[in-house]
Design a protein around this motif. Structure first.
Motif, PDB file in Angstrom:
ATOM      1  N   ILE A 216      57.635  -5.924 -77.398  1.00 57.69           N
ATOM      2  CA  ILE A 216      57.540  -4.517 -77.827  1.00 57.69           C
ATOM      3  C   ILE A 216      58.268  -3.623 -76.836  1.00 57.69           C
ATOM      4  N   SER A 217      58.093  -3.922 -75.571  1.00 61.03           N
ATOM      5  CA  SER A 217      58.746  -3.109 -74.536  1.00 61.03           C
ATOM      6  C   SER A 217      60.266  -3.241 -74.614  1.00 61.03           C
ATOM      7  N   LEU A 218      60.705  -4.491 -74.818  1.00 57.08           N
ATOM      8  CA  LEU A 218      62.159  -4.735 -74.859  1.00 57.08           C
ATOM      9  C   LEU A 218      62.822  -3.945 -75.972  1.00 57.08           C
ATOM     10  N   TYR A 219      62.231  -4.026 -77.164  1.00 56.73           N
ATOM     11  CA  TYR A 219      62.887  -3.359 -78.283  1.00 56.73           C
ATOM     12  C   TYR A 219      62.352  -1.970 -78.509  1.00 56.73           C
ATOM     13  N   GLY A 220      61.590  -1.467 -77.539  1.00 53.70           N
ATOM     14  CA  GLY A 220      61.165  -0.072 -77.586  1.00 53.70           C
ATOM     15  C   GLY A 220      61.970   0.739 -76.584  1.00 53.70           C
ATOM     16  N   PRO A 221      61.354   1.025 -75.490  1.00 58.05           N
ATOM     17  CA  PRO A 221      62.053   1.874 -74.516  1.00 58.05           C
ATOM     18  C   PRO A 221      63.273   1.198 -73.879  1.00 58.05           C
ATOM     19  N   TYR A 222      63.336  -0.144 -73.891  1.00 61.15           N
ATOM     20  CA  TYR A 222      64.428  -0.819 -73.176  1.00 61.15           C
ATOM     21  C   TYR A 222      65.546  -1.294 -74.094  1.00 61.15           C
ATOM     22  N   VAL A 223      65.606  -0.727 -75.289  1.00 59.53           N
ATOM     23  CA  VAL A 223      66.602  -1.265 -76.233  1.00 59.53           C
ATOM     24  C   VAL A 223      68.031  -1.071 -75.716  1.00 59.53           C
ATOM     25  N   LEU A 224      68.198   0.017 -74.997  1.00 60.95           N
ATOM     26  CA  LEU A 224      69.545   0.262 -74.440  1.00 60.95           C
ATOM     27  C   LEU A 224      69.899  -0.818 -73.428  1.00 60.95           C
ATOM     28  N   ALA A 225      68.914  -1.200 -72.611  1.00 59.46           N
ATOM     29  CA  ALA A 225      69.159  -2.240 -71.625  1.00 59.46           C
ATOM     30  C   ALA A 225      69.511  -3.552 -72.310  1.00 59.46           C
ATOM     31  N   VAL A 226      68.854  -3.817 -73.426  1.00 65.56           N
ATOM     32  CA  VAL A 226      69.162  -5.040 -74.175  1.00 65.56           C
ATOM     33  C   VAL A 226      70.612  -5.009 -74.640  1.00 65.56           C
ATOM     34  N   GLU A 227      71.007  -3.847 -75.142  1.00 63.35           N
ATOM     35  CA  GLU A 227      72.406  -3.715 -75.588  1.00 63.35           C
ATOM     36  C   GLU A 227      73.368  -3.963 -74.431  1.00 63.35           C
ATOM     37  N   LEU A 228      73.040  -3.345 -73.301  1.00 59.45           N
ATOM     38  CA  LEU A 228      73.906  -3.516 -72.131  1.00 59.45           C
ATOM     39  C   LEU A 228      73.977  -4.975 -71.715  1.00 59.45           C
ATOM     40  N   ALA A 229      72.818  -5.638 -71.742  1.00 58.09           N
ATOM     41  CA  ALA A 229      72.776  -7.042 -71.368  1.00 58.09           C
ATOM     42  C   ALA A 229      73.644  -7.859 -72.307  1.00 58.09           C
ATOM     43  N   SER A 230      73.581  -7.505 -73.591  1.00 57.50           N
ATOM     44  CA  SER A 230      74.391  -8.266 -74.551  1.00 57.50           C
ATOM     45  C   SER A 230      75.875  -8.066 -74.273  1.00 57.50           C
ATOM     46  N   MET A 231      76.217  -6.834 -73.918  1.00 57.12           N
ATOM     47  CA  MET A 231      77.631  -6.576 -73.589  1.00 57.12           C
ATOM     48  C   MET A 231      78.046  -7.354 -72.359  1.00 57.12           C
ATOM     49  N   LEU A 232      77.145  -7.385 -71.379  1.00 57.30           N
ATOM     50  CA  LEU A 232      77.447  -8.105 -70.150  1.00 57.30           C
ATOM     51  C   LEU A 232      77.681  -9.579 -70.450  1.00 57.30           C
ATOM     52  N   LEU A 233      76.827 -10.121 -71.282  1.00 57.82           N
ATOM     53  CA  LEU A 233      76.973 -11.539 -71.622  1.00 57.82           C
ATOM     54  C   LEU A 233      78.286 -11.796 -72.353  1.00 57.82           C
ATOM     55  N   MET A 234      78.607 -10.860 -73.246  1.00 57.05           N
ATOM     56  CA  MET A 234      79.873 -10.982 -73.978  1.00 57.05           C
ATOM     57  C   MET A 234      81.052 -10.982 -73.015  1.00 57.05           C
ATOM     58  N   ALA A 235      80.999 -10.011 -72.092  1.00 63.91           N
ATOM     59  CA  ALA A 235      82.097  -9.906 -71.119  1.00 63.91           C
ATOM     60  C   ALA A 235      82.165 -11.176 -70.285  1.00 63.91           C
ATOM     61  N   ALA A 236      81.004 -11.670 -69.874  1.00 64.76           N
ATOM     62  CA  ALA A 236      80.983 -12.879 -69.067  1.00 64.76           C
ATOM     63  C   ALA A 236      81.540 -14.057 -69.859  1.00 64.76           C
ATOM     64  N   LEU A 237      81.206 -14.108 -71.139  1.00 67.55           N
ATOM     65  CA  LEU A 237      81.707 -15.189 -71.996  1.00 67.55           C
ATOM     66  C   LEU A 237      83.224 -15.185 -72.024  1.00 67.55           C
ATOM     67  N   VAL A 238      83.762 -14.003 -72.316  1.00 67.60           N
ATOM     68  CA  VAL A 238      85.226 -13.899 -72.402  1.00 67.60           C
ATOM     69  C   VAL A 238      85.842 -14.178 -71.040  1.00 67.60           C
ATOM     70  N   GLY A 239      85.240 -13.559 -69.992  1.00 69.17           N
ATOM     71  CA  GLY A 239      85.791 -13.724 -68.646  1.00 69.17           C
ATOM     72  C   GLY A 239      85.759 -15.166 -68.217  1.00 69.17           C
ATOM     73  N   ALA A 240      84.656 -15.832 -68.434  1.00 73.42           N
ATOM     74  CA  ALA A 240      84.543 -17.222 -68.012  1.00 73.42           C
ATOM     75  C   ALA A 240      85.556 -18.078 -68.754  1.00 73.42           C
TER      76      ALA A 240
END
Lengths: 104, 611, 169
Positions: free
Chosen positions: C131-155
């Motif tokens: 609930i916390s993740l997809y409530g107040p921290y949804v932006l952080a989740v988005e950022l994390a997903s972007m980070l993972l994407m960038a890491a995927l491409v970078g790696a």
């Protein structure tokens, strides 16, 4: 099962010791592979500190932060290991004292 | 009418333009006709104006076109012809024409014949513009124009660096005066709102009180300009050096016309100067000091042209003296007679050097009386007029100045005594020149005699120098003047007698006791003579006070001191860059270690600041 | 009893970490590291964060460490590399890092101080985390997903074999 009642300082102390170990390893080792492992340890210690704080106030935020740390660790390892492969391929070594092209 | 007026300065300028554009293509004879003819034609037109004015003295004002018009300021190309202008125009074109004719022979063998006439014509045009101008801005244009021509002609033989240096000196020193004059014009315009001379004089009379701050300031600045142009103390040092130019140039510019522009300016604006008695007194003292300094310096010079140069400074000092005591018409009268006899002397000197292998030192001449009779006659009459011997042109004008000085209230007798001392010195040095160069044994034999183009102007000028004193100038109603000054007869007799005394002394010193050997080249035998020879060492003083500090400053600036600061900044940056670059080793572990050190430091700070 | 177990686990984690970072053999080091991570996971569990404990085991000890294993396999360092590592672990090299980490540790101890508070003793369920993740921290989740994407491409990009352009990273 419920959690334990442990003084917060003790948990934080464990995290601090782990962090110090990681930091010492980072400075000590010359092999890039071990340096990455040290980084993992350091990130892990930070995660521990978050979890401890979350447990202290009984909030989900600590675990959310742990998740973010996990994400960062995963990303860092993916890129870092990619670099390990590439450096080994280029320089035939993982000795970071020998790979100093960043100087230029 | 306007066209005829415009043609007076226009013809020489047109000719100058033609000579500059086509000087290389046209033959010398055509160049000579253009150069001298244009000035001659101007002289004819001026003669027409003069006759018309003598017939009916009416002031003519002609506006040709508007030069510029900005906000509430407008200046027109406009001429104002009154008695003073007519006199000046007559002198400029008359003497100028004679000098041009003379120059044809004098410069015939020079390779830059047409360039010479181009500059000379441009000079005559500018000078006419100066005296005919209806407003001070146009006058200033002519003023700067003659200054430029003077520069060009002093440095005419530019291949000798010394001539270039003399030209630069003349230009720079007169520039000091010109800057002052420009400031004076600014003061006049801001205070009175116009630069047209006649409205300006009217407005000044209405708005200014006698002896007020603004009149004194404005006239003092104008006096600065006049002093620079007319080579008066303290800006006189350029004129002796300006003798580097061809001799007819010296005759025209540095004797007859340009250097008297300052006198003309003061006379033209006498209305302003009368409102500032302090400045007028300063004019008189400047004139007196200059005439004494220059006359004493002329006593020991050996170069014939330098003698005449110092003599010119001295004579203009007389004119300033006359202006300073309010005898404006005598100042202008002396300007005219001086133009005659000094042009005569300069042209005579030019003839001597022309015939004597460019020899200029009078102690290497001697005995020219029989060898160059025409030149001797010129020098005899010229020197007599310069010394103001009775019945020559110079006598009437200088006598008038001395007697006017005597009648000046308060300081009169002092000015008179000083002027008299100057007259004594004048007669001594002028006859010293005559006796040394033309009597005794010949040191150098002339290789030719002056031809007709040189001889005729000399003879005409001889006649003018003798009889010019009888000309009555049509200055009534232009300059305030009250006839002949009334002084005791004794003063009059003394004023007449002193020059004769000088001649007698010169005869005794240079004919009876003729020095067996010529004096040393660089000055005299005694320290006093050396001091006088160097023109009271004013040049050395200026070098010490102005030139050397300026050079030092320039040399200092050449090292670009301000750049040192910026170079220092650059060096510091480079040093920092090296230091930072040394930190960047590329060694990851070293980075990590420094990282940890920083971390420790930050935590330590947090610990210290936490309670 | 269980509190004692916690301290035991903590000691195990520290011990395993120290050993892991001082091994000359990369594979051995990795085994110890996994041990350390598992010990930490146990600590998470004990602190009342079962979800985090599970993820620690799954992702840290599982996925990330497997990546290390693969890389070690690909590098194929062998005995020569091990000898070299042993040479690099000279006693004198320990001095500076040891000193610095000790100072830092002491500083951290001073910062933590002795506040006397304890953990709550209650666990936070995965539901609350979600609930916390997809409530107040949804932006952080988005950022994390972007980070993972960038890491995927970078790696992917970094680890690629550059055949045509040697000497170039």
């Amino acid at each position: 099962m419920d959690g334990l009642l442990i003084p917060l300082e003790h948990v934080l102390l464990v995290a601090g010791i782990l962090f110090a170990c990681g930091l010492g390893g980072l400075m000590l080792r010359r092999n890039l592979l071990f340096m990455l492992m040290s980084l993992e340890v350091m990130l892990n210690s930070a995660a521990l500190a978050f979890i401890a704080a979350g447990a202290r106030w009984q909030e989900a935020d600590g675990q959310v932060m742990f998740l973010l740390v996990l994400t960062v660790a995963a990303a860092e390892v993916a890129v870092g290991l990619g670099l390990v492969l590439q450096i080994q391929r280029r320089y035939r070594t993982l000795d970071m004292d020998a790979v100093t092209r960043l100087q230029e | 009418m306007n066209l005829a007026l415009a043609a007076i300065p226009g013809l020489p300028m047109l000719s100058a333009t033609l000579l500059i554009l086509f000087g290389r293509q046209i033959p010398r004879s055509l160049g000579a006709v253009l150069g001298a003819g244009s000035v001659g034609l101007s002289a004819v037109l001026v003669a027409g104006q003069l006759l018309a004015y003598l017939d009916t003295p009416t002031v003519v004002t002609a506006t040709l076109w508007t030069w510029m018009s900005v906000a509430d300021f407008s200046a027109a190309i406009a001429f104002h012809i009154d008695g003073l202008t007519v006199v000046m125009m007559s002198v400029i074109t008359g003497v100028g024409f004679l000098i041009h004719v003379y120059s044809v022979e004098f410069m015939w063998e020079d390779e830059s014949f047409s360039r010479y006439f181009a500059y000379m014509n441009l000079f005559v045009g500018s000078m006419l513009l100066l005296v005919m101008a209806d407003n001070l801005l146009l006058l200033f244009l002519g003023w700067e124009g003659v200054g430029m021509c003077s520069y060009l002609l002093v440095g005419f033989w530019y291949k000798n660096p010394a001539n270039g240096a003399a030209a630069r000196k003349a230009f720079v020193v007169t520039r000091v005066g010109d800057a002052l004059m420009a400031l004076g014009l600014f003061v006049l315009f801001t205070d009175l709102g116009t630069l047209d001379i006649q409205p300006l004089l009217l407005a000044a009379n209405l708005n200014w009180e006698v002896g007020g701050t603004v009149p004194v300031l404005a006239t003092a600045l104008l006096l600065g300009g006049a002093v620079g142009k007319s080579a008066q103390l303290p800006l006189h040092t350029w004129l002796p050096d300006a003798m580097a130019g061809p001799t007819p140039v010296s005759a025209l510019i540095h004797a007859a016309t340009m250097v008297t522009a300052g006198v003309y300016l003061v006379a033209r604006l006498h209305g302003l100067f009368l409102l500032a008695p302090a400045t007028l007194t300063a004019v008189a003292w400047v004139g007196l000091a200059t005439l004494l300094l220059a006359a004493s310096a002329a006593l020991v010079q050996q170069d014939i042209k330098r003698i005449l140069a110092y003599s010119t400074i001295s004579q203009i000092g007389y004119m300033f003296l006359a202006l300073g005591v309010g005898a404006f018409s005598f100042g202008i009268f002396h300007l005219m007679t001086h133009a005659f006899f000094k042009a005569l002397l300069f042209l005579g000197a030019g003839a001597v050097s022309h015939c004597l292998h460019h020899e200029l030192n009078i102690f290497r001449m001697g005995g020219l009386r029989t060898r160059l009779p025409v030149v001797f006659l010129s020098f005899l009459i010229g020197s007599a007029a310069l010394a103001a011997l009775p019945f020559t042109a110079g006598f009437y004008s200088k006598d008038g100045i001395l007697l006017s000085a005597f009648t000046a209230p308060g300081i009169g007798p002092w000015l008179w005594a000083g002027g008299l001392l100057g007259a004594l010195l004048t007669s001594i040095y002028s006859f010293r020149l005559l006796f040394v160069a033309f009597f005794g044994e010949a040191q150098t034999e002339p290789d030719r005699k002056p031809g007709l183009p040189m001889a005729i102007p000399l003879l005409i000028l001889c006649a003018l120098s003798l009889l010019g004193g009888l000309i009555s100038q049509p200055l009534d109603g232009v300059l305030p003047d009250a006839g002949h000054p009334q002084v005791p007869h004794l003063i009059e007799w003394i004023s007449i007698g002193v020059p004769l005394l000088g001649v007698a002394y010169a005869y005794y010193a240079y004919i009876v006791r003729r020095p067996s050997s010529s004096p040393a080249e660089a000055g005299g035998d005694s320290p006093v003579e050396g001091f006088l020879f160097a023109g009271w060492r004013v040049d050395a003083l200026y070098n010490l006070l102005l030139v050397t500090p300026y050079r030092t400053l320039a040399r200092w600036c050449q090292g670009e001191p301000i750049d040192h600061f910026y170079n220092g900044v650059v060096s510091l940056n480079r040093l920092c860059h090296r230091g930072l670059a040394a930190l960047q080793t590329g060694e990851l572990r070293w980075y990590a270690t420094t990282f940890v050190i920083g971390l420790i430091a930050v935590v330590a700070i947090v610990l210290r600041s936490a309670p | 009893m269980t509190v004692l177990l916690f301290y035991l686990t903590a000691a195990l984690a520290v011990f395993a970490t120290v050993v892991a970072l001082t091994r000359a053999n990369a594979a051995h080091a990795l085994i110890y590291l996994i041990l350390s991570l598992l010990a930490v996971a146990v600590m998470f569990f004990m602190l009342g964060a079962p979800f985090a404990a599970a993820l620690e085991v799954l992702i840290y000890a599982g996925a990330i460490m497997v990546l290390f294993v693969f890389v070690i396999m690909m590098l194929n360092l062998g005995d020569a590399g091990e000898e070299q590592e042993r040479g690099w672990l000279d006693a004198r090299l320990w001095i500076v890092p040891g000193l610095l980490t000790t100072v830092l540790l002491v500083e951290m101890l001073l910062v933590f101080g002795e506040s006397g508070v304890t953990t709550s003793g209650h666990s936070v369920s995965p539901k609350e985390v979600g609930i916390s993740l997809y409530g107040p921290y949804v932006l952080a989740v988005e950022l994390a997903s972007m980070l993972l994407m960038a890491a995927l491409v970078g790696a992917y990009h970094v680890a690629r074999r550059f055949i045509d352009r040697p000497g170039d990273i």
